[in-house]
Each structure stands twice: as structure tokens, then as C-alpha cells.
Design a protein around this motif. Sequence first.
Motif, PDB file in Angstrom:
ATOM      1  N   MET B   1     -16.221 -14.713  -2.408  1.00 45.12           N
ATOM      2  CA  MET B   1     -16.870 -13.923  -1.518  1.00 45.12           C
ATOM      3  C   MET B   1     -15.622 -13.194  -0.594  1.00 45.12           C
ATOM      4  O   MET B   1     -14.918 -13.768  -0.256  1.00 45.12           O
ATOM      5  CB  MET B   1     -17.680 -14.964  -0.417  1.00 45.12           C
ATOM      6  N   ALA B   2     -15.833 -11.769  -0.479  1.00 44.05           N
ATOM      7  CA  ALA B   2     -14.903 -11.107   0.392  1.00 44.05           C
ATOM      8  C   ALA B   2     -14.815 -11.404   1.739  1.00 44.05           C
ATOM      9  O   ALA B   2     -16.044 -11.762   2.125  1.00 44.05           O
ATOM     10  CB  ALA B   2     -15.012  -9.650   0.080  1.00 44.05           C
ATOM     11  N   THR B   3     -13.759 -11.604   2.244  1.00 43.48           N
ATOM     12  CA  THR B   3     -13.769 -11.953   3.805  1.00 43.48           C
ATOM     13  C   THR B   3     -13.132 -10.664   4.587  1.00 43.48           C
ATOM     14  O   THR B   3     -11.864 -10.366   4.056  1.00 43.48           O
ATOM     15  CB  THR B   3     -12.450 -13.126   4.005  1.00 43.48           C
ATOM     16  N   LEU B   4     -13.803 -10.285   5.682  1.00 45.64           N
ATOM     17  CA  LEU B   4     -13.178  -9.155   6.428  1.00 45.64           C
ATOM     18  C   LEU B   4     -12.288  -9.634   7.432  1.00 45.64           C
ATOM     19  O   LEU B   4     -12.430 -10.626   7.937  1.00 45.64           O
ATOM     20  CB  LEU B   4     -14.314  -8.565   7.013  1.00 45.64           C
ATOM     21  N   VAL B   5     -11.025  -9.179   7.505  1.00 44.33           N
ATOM     22  CA  VAL B   5     -10.019  -9.541   8.544  1.00 44.33           C
ATOM     23  C   VAL B   5      -9.590  -8.539   9.277  1.00 44.33           C
ATOM     24  O   VAL B   5      -8.772  -7.318   8.403  1.00 44.33           O
ATOM     25  CB  VAL B   5      -9.004 -10.151   7.687  1.00 44.33           C
ATOM     26  N   GLY B   6      -9.562  -8.208  10.336  1.00 42.39           N
ATOM     27  CA  GLY B   6      -9.155  -7.227  11.441  1.00 42.39           C
ATOM     28  C   GLY B   6      -7.651  -7.366  11.114  1.00 42.39           C
ATOM     29  O   GLY B   6      -7.160  -8.723  11.607  1.00 42.39           O
ATOM     30  N   VAL B   7      -6.674  -6.368  11.387  1.00 40.99           N
ATOM     31  CA  VAL B   7      -5.360  -6.496  11.415  1.00 40.99           C
ATOM     32  C   VAL B   7      -4.850  -5.328  12.335  1.00 40.99           C
ATOM     33  O   VAL B   7      -5.560  -4.247  12.271  1.00 40.99           O
ATOM     34  CB  VAL B   7      -4.685  -6.081  10.165  1.00 40.99           C
ATOM     35  N   ASP B   8      -3.741  -5.798  13.230  1.00 40.28           N
ATOM     36  CA  ASP B   8      -3.410  -4.887  14.129  1.00 40.28           C
ATOM     37  C   ASP B   8      -1.725  -4.764  14.155  1.00 40.28           C
ATOM     38  O   ASP B   8      -1.206  -3.977  15.012  1.00 40.28           O
ATOM     39  CB  ASP B   8      -4.208  -5.060  15.481  1.00 40.28           C
ATOM     40  N   ASP B   9      -1.091  -5.572  13.428  1.00 43.94           N
ATOM     41  CA  ASP B   9       0.408  -5.333  13.635  1.00 43.94           C
ATOM     42  C   ASP B   9       0.915  -4.783  12.182  1.00 43.94           C
ATOM     43  O   ASP B   9       0.618  -5.085  10.958  1.00 43.94           O
ATOM     44  CB  ASP B   9       1.005  -6.848  13.568  1.00 43.94           C
ATOM     45  N   PRO B  10       1.673  -3.594  12.139  1.00 48.46           N
ATOM     46  CA  PRO B  10       2.051  -2.900  10.938  1.00 48.46           C
ATOM     47  C   PRO B  10       3.153  -3.749  10.297  1.00 48.46           C
ATOM     48  O   PRO B  10       3.230  -3.839   8.841  1.00 48.46           O
ATOM     49  CB  PRO B  10       2.525  -1.885  11.584  1.00 48.46           C
ATOM     50  N   ARG B  11       3.590  -5.033  10.600  1.00 48.46           N
ATOM     51  CA  ARG B  11       4.647  -5.750  10.065  1.00 48.46           C
ATOM     52  C   ARG B  11       3.747  -7.139   9.552  1.00 48.46           C
ATOM     53  O   ARG B  11       4.745  -8.137   9.167  1.00 48.46           O
ATOM     54  CB  ARG B  11       5.634  -6.279  10.928  1.00 48.46           C
ATOM     55  N   ASP B  12       2.457  -7.110   9.783  1.00 46.19           N
ATOM     56  CA  ASP B  12       1.697  -8.196   9.250  1.00 46.19           C
ATOM     57  C   ASP B  12       2.033  -8.513   7.797  1.00 46.19           C
ATOM     58  O   ASP B  12       1.834  -7.727   6.787  1.00 46.19           O
ATOM     59  CB  ASP B  12       0.235  -7.997   9.218  1.00 46.19           C
ATOM     60  N   PRO B  13       2.644  -9.887   7.570  1.00 48.07           N
ATOM     61  CA  PRO B  13       3.066  -9.896   5.937  1.00 48.07           C
ATOM     62  C   PRO B  13       1.935  -9.989   5.009  1.00 48.07           C
ATOM     63  O   PRO B  13       2.384  -9.709   3.934  1.00 48.07           O
ATOM     64  CB  PRO B  13       3.711 -11.315   6.114  1.00 48.07           C
ATOM     65  N   ARG B  14       0.754  -9.979   5.639  1.00 40.47           N
ATOM     66  CA  ARG B  14      -0.313 -10.167   4.564  1.00 40.47           C
ATOM     67  C   ARG B  14      -0.483  -8.694   3.882  1.00 40.47           C
ATOM     68  O   ARG B  14      -1.024  -8.324   2.887  1.00 40.47           O
ATOM     69  CB  ARG B  14      -1.535 -10.776   4.992  1.00 40.47           C
ATOM     70  N   LEU B  15       0.075  -7.480   4.437  1.00 40.13           N
ATOM     71  CA  LEU B  15       0.152  -6.086   4.175  1.00 40.13           C
ATOM     72  C   LEU B  15       0.998  -5.819   3.292  1.00 40.13           C
ATOM     73  O   LEU B  15       1.254  -4.658   2.921  1.00 40.13           O
ATOM     74  CB  LEU B  15      -0.191  -5.239   5.479  1.00 40.13           C
ATOM     75  N   VAL B  16       1.881  -6.574   2.930  1.00 40.12           N
ATOM     76  CA  VAL B  16       3.248  -6.455   2.067  1.00 40.12           C
ATOM     77  C   VAL B  16       2.702  -5.425   0.872  1.00 40.12           C
ATOM     78  O   VAL B  16       3.639  -4.657   0.483  1.00 40.12           O
ATOM     79  CB  VAL B  16       3.865  -7.506   1.828  1.00 40.12           C
ATOM     80  N   ASP B  17       1.745  -5.855   0.109  1.00 39.06           N
ATOM     81  CA  ASP B  17       1.404  -5.120  -0.769  1.00 39.06           C
ATOM     82  C   ASP B  17       1.272  -3.385  -0.538  1.00 39.06           C
ATOM     83  O   ASP B  17       1.228  -2.557  -1.531  1.00 39.06           O
ATOM     84  CB  ASP B  17       0.086  -5.385  -1.488  1.00 39.06           C
ATOM     85  N   TYR B  18       0.943  -3.155   0.483  1.00 36.14           N
ATOM     86  CA  TYR B  18       0.777  -1.823   0.995  1.00 36.14           C
ATOM     87  C   TYR B  18       1.887  -0.961   1.628  1.00 36.14           C
ATOM     88  O   TYR B  18       1.629   0.299   2.045  1.00 36.14           O
ATOM     89  CB  TYR B  18      -0.534  -1.657   1.950  1.00 36.14           C
ATOM     90  N   THR B  19       3.052  -1.574   1.420  1.00 34.68           N
ATOM     91  CA  THR B  19       4.167  -1.068   2.666  1.00 34.68           C
ATOM     92  C   THR B  19       5.006   0.079   1.523  1.00 34.68           C
ATOM     93  O   THR B  19       5.103   0.018   0.550  1.00 34.68           O
ATOM     94  CB  THR B  19       5.033  -2.086   2.940  1.00 34.68           C
TER      95      THR B  19
END
Lengths: 266, 266
Positions: B1-19
Motif C-alpha cells: 500500500m502506497a504511503t503519502l509523505v509530505g516533504v519540504d527539505d530539498p536535501r531530504d536524503p529520501r529524495l536522492v533518486d531525484y537529484t
Amino acid sequence: MATLVGVDDPRDPRLVDYTDLTDVSLRRVREPAEGLFLAEGEKVVRRALDSGYAPRSLLMARKWWDGLRDVVEPHDCPVYLADDVLLEQVTGYRVHRGALASMQRRPLPLLDDVLATARRVVVLEDLVDHTNVGAVFRNAAALGMDAVLVSPECADPLYRRSVKVSMGSVLAVPWTRADPWPGTLHRLAELGFSTYALSPDPAGADLRTLEIPDRVAVVLGTEGEGLSSAALAACTDRVRIPMAAGVDSLNVAAASAVTFFALGQA
Amino acid sequence: MATLVGVDDPRDPRLVDYTDLTDVSLRRVREPAEGLFLAEGEKVVRRALDSGYAPRSLLMARKWWDGLRDVVEPHDCPVYLADDVLLEQVTGYRVHRGALASMQRRPLPLLDDVLATARRVVVLEDLVDHTNVGAVFRNAAALGMDAVLVSPECADPLYRRSVKVSMGSVLAVPWTRADPWPGTLHRLAELGFSTYALSPDPAGADLRTLEIPDRVAVVLGTEGEGLSSAALAACTDRVRIPMAAGVDSLNVAAASAVTFFALGQA
């Protein structure tokens, strides 16, 4: 006789033809209004001059001069020589292939003159993308089409990107605006052309098995929507490229290549 | 089940796939090494999921969630929701079509499995341009080609731009690497394929009048140089598209469309 002029000020008013080249929305208005178009790179500059267009001026890094000298020298225009930094400051981008020419547009030929001896004609309705316009011209030149007509709203074949992608074919293939639109399609029919509305409509005739008449105009629509209903209604035939089930249509450049090939003139 | 997660820090390590998505030379190394590829836009994300690829995560503006919810929700992965500013800070560009998915690559299939039932195969040698790779796949899907083989040095079909230009066809058409190169061309011949080296060489057979055998592989070369001499030598036939005199060759995507159409499977 061309005159070499060194330049070192990015605000030099003599360089106004070359400013803000990356601002598409500005340049697409400015260039037709000012009666100029830009040729970029040795090959395309050469082709523009070979096709009889007159240069207003050229702008290039010094190292490109020797390669263009023979074709540019006979023309009475300034050749501005600049370093790479200045080139980037003026144009807004890194000019990799170094040489730019600002060329004088010519009045577009009359429709009936363009069509006089043509047997295979391309008609573009409202394409938005300059890359696609250039690609269709390149395909038209390679695959033996005789002329191109572009609707009044269609992206400019002489825009820098169109010229470049076409490899200069927009300077060699006869073309003009199809104005009025779509009335010009009726004019084509009067002149004995079958007008083929290219469309994914399964009720259209199969391009592969179609009997090809002596005079044909292929009518291609905008990237997203395809042909307008007014254009469809004004065509004599609806034609489709046979495609695999469940697949989106080809892009307009690929569809043009297939169709031009099928018309078999080259 | 997909989980919605709000993000607000461009250096959030969970976003590394998109940098750094605009850094082609970095991403083309990183993505295969990290076993991921990027699907962009609702249509392509949908097609990636429909094709059975597993998402690692998604990143999008809130407004895109409703349109993707039905296909994403069954997957056990985070969906990062961000505003447009953050999206641009992370990726390095304005993400117009809003939704990005980081997808898990799968092991490439074995050559013989890809070829088992194929009758019409495309082989790409060392294409550099991701747009061209994507365009060839789109044409292959539309015009009924069964499989694509890409040489070891050919640009990655799963690079973001290839995926996008192909309209997701790279996710649907069976493909694998042609390794060893050009030895794989001999393997094709062993399997009963005629291997057509597409080339402007006037001594080549005319595509228009060629007798088409049951199994054919169309071999297309790099944008500038065409096929390497080793690849040419390893092909069973040399084939040319008939072209107007004095014109540069078609670009590789247009040439592929014409050839696939001429092979007549769609």
C-alpha cells in the motif's frame, strides 16, 4: 566585399540581430517583423548563401572565418569577430558551432508559382514545434517532395531551430504560407491534387494499398490534436498509416517520412 | 500500500533518486549503477506500472495524486508530495507534468529469449542521442517490430528522455543489449535472420524493391558516422532508402520509420 570587424562590447548596437537568441517567444516575433532569420553553423550558413539569400551580417569566433571565407567574401556585409565569452554574452548561449549569419528574408512566393510544376506537396497545419517543422522539411527534401505549404499559424520554417534541424532544407525546398486556411486546400483540389488528410482514423484508406494519383498533397496536423475538423472536411481523402494495435500514433516527423516514402517519388 | 509523505527539505536524503536530473553525464552513470530509472508524467508512469515495473518511490505535486492513485496505491512504496519550488530545487528543472516515479530496473532478458518468436528486429549500434533512441522505439512499437537490440555502447533506452520520447514504448517492446558486439549479428544470422545494414551506400539493395524474407533484423548506426566497418562486415545485406539526389541522409529516427514501414508487418 565582406568587411571583418572586431567587436568586444556585448551591448554593441551592431549586434542587435543576435541578441537573446534563447528567448523563443521574443525571437519568433522579432525575426519575421525585422525581416531576418538566423543561419547557424558552417554547413547551414553555406547552404543559405548557396540558395541565394543575402546576408545582413555574420558573427563568429575568429577560427570559423577561414572555413566560410570563400562563400562570404563576395557579399557586401560586415563579419563581426568575437571571442567565445562575448558570443555567449550576446546570444545567451554557448555557440558551439561558432558561426552565425543574420540573413535577409525574401518575400514568400505565390501559391500558384510554388505549385506550378509540383506533383508531391506537403501541407502543415499549425505545427507548434520548430524541431518538427525542420524535421518534416528534411524528410521532404530527402524523399522527393516538391513543395511545402504551411498554414498561417504554423511555426516558422525559418526560425533558427527549424533551419538547423532541417539541415538547411527549408532554404532549398520551395515553400509558402497556405493563406487563406483551410481555403488553400480547395485551391489544391481545383489544381488537380488529391489532398490526403493523414489521420489515425481507422476508416481512412490504408497508405500501403492506396492507388497513388499523379498529384498529391499530404496534409499533416498539429502534434497533439491532429488536423482541425475544418481541414479534415476540406481534404479529398482520409489516409492512415497502418499501425500495430494499441499503440499511440507516430510523431508527425516520423509519419511524414513514412508517407513521403510511400508516395514513392524519390 | 502506497504511503503519502509530505516533504519540504530539498536535501531530504529520501529524495536522492531525484537529484540533479538535468545533469545528463552524471545521471547516465548513476541510474544503471543504482538500478533505477525515471518515469515522468502521468501517462509514462502509468505505462511503467502497467508493464510490471516496481516503483521505488514517486515524487509529485499534490494535484497529480488523484490522477495516478488507482495504479500507484497497490504498490508498497512512498509517494513524496512537494510543492513546485521544492520539485525544482531537487530535480534542477521545472517539472511541468508534475509526476516523477523512480522505478526499479529489471535484469535484461537473454538474447535468445528476446529473439525466440521475433520476426522483425531492430539493432542499434552506438546511438548517442537519447531522443533518437526513444524515437526509434516509438516507431518500432507503432510499426510492428518485435524486439530491439542495443549495442553495449548505445545510449540507455531507460534514460528519462528516451523513456519520454518513446511514449513509454521502451517499457513495452522487448529489448536487450547486443553483447558481444558485433558478434551478436552473427548469432542473428545463425538464427535465420537476414541482417540489413542500413546505409546510404548506392551499391546497397533498394529498400523499395527488396524481397523481404521471413526474419529480418534492421541494423542502424550512430547519428554521425553510420555503422562501424565491423558491423557492416557482419551483416548479410546492405540496404538503402532511395533518396533524392544531393540530399543528406535522413536522420536515424526517420530512416527507422521508413524501414519499419517497408518491412510491412504492422
